[in-house]
Design a protein around this motif. Structure first.
Motif: not given
Length: 267
Positions: A222-237
């Motif tokens: 979805l975000v096309k990049r490595p993810l943060h530990k907390d997905l909220l930081e990636d704009g994902i709930m």
């Protein structure tokens, strides 16, 4: 598969933590010998400027405050409530029809709905960051395998769908993804399909026999990049279908969160 269900409804005492790993500052709103109802605010938790209340899940009397090691091995202060089994609850009016985003958010706060799903990559229900994607998972993750409660999904498909709609509005997500099991039976798939067909929800199928990494892969695509530990930081709930059903109950029925499902394995 879920093979047996049990209900535990009458504890003599209930321990509720006043702080969490993130919300580690608490201001108590009750004292020993106070009587509380379901939905009364016991404390207010803070993480920086963010606040959320701890609400009572039972009615009864405050008998003590004690320190206890929590599931994260942190020493945490708990409020102890001696239950009276009356079920007295704070009165919250059911909200029907179209509701503003701010009212939905406030209702979730009033009902103590912030994070039902604690394991895996599930996120808090938090509105302090912009959200682009809402992922809903009707699968219980209990490694090293997954357990799916098909009956729960079928019985509550309409409520789950409405909860998804309410949460999408509350977090202002641009897109909703519903994860389904490749081996889900036709009746359950049809129940979900009928209630979500007009909501613009994307269905993603996963193979429950291959547990590892599928949540991460869906989010990463979805975000096309490595993810943060907390997905909220990636704009994902990221929440479960049970959370969506609970949101429906809070908004449409005025029900404070008092029960939740858990999956237990072993002999």
């Amino acid at each position: 598969m879920i093979t047996k269900q049990r209900e535990y409804l009458s504890p003599k005492q209930v321990w509720l933590p006043l702080v969490t790993k993130r919300y580690n500052i608490a201001i108590k709103q009750v004292k020993i010998n106070d009587r509380v109802q379901i939905g009364d605010v016991l404390s207010r938790q803070y993480a920086g400027k963010q606040m959320r209340p701890v609400v009572s899940a039972v009615s009864g009397k405050i008998v003590d405050f004690q320190m206890k090691i929590d599931r994260y091995n942190q020493l945490t202060e708990n409020v102890i409530i001696e239950t009276d089994n009356t079920g007295n609850s704070v009165a919250l009016s059911p909200l029907q029809g179209n509701i503003s985003t701010s009212i939905i958010r406030q209702r979730l706060i009033d009902c103590g709905i912030n994070q039902l799903d604690a394991d895996g990559m599930y996120t808090e229900i938090s509105f302090d960051r912009p959200i682009s994607y809402l992922i809903v998972n009707p699968i219980f993750i209990h490694e090293p395998f997954m357990s799916i409660d098909y009956e729960y999904i079928r019985d509550h498909a309409n409520d789950i769908s409405d909860g998804i709609k309410l949460l999408k509005q509350a977090c202002r997500a641009k897109k909703v993804i519903l994860v389904i099991d490749k081996y889900m039976d036709k009746e359950t798939i049809d129940a979900l399909g009928v209630v979500t067909i007009n909501q613009g929800i994307e269905l993603i199928t996963i193979n429950k026999k291959h547990v590892r990494g599928w949540e991460y892969e869906i989010a990463k695509k979805l975000v096309k990049r490595p993810l943060h530990k907390d997905l909220l930081e990636d704009g994902i709930m990221y929440v479960s279908s049970e959370t969506c059903k609970t949101i429906h109950d809070a908004v449409r029925k005025g029900l404070v969160l008092t029960h939740r499902f858990i999956a237990v394995t072993g002999d």
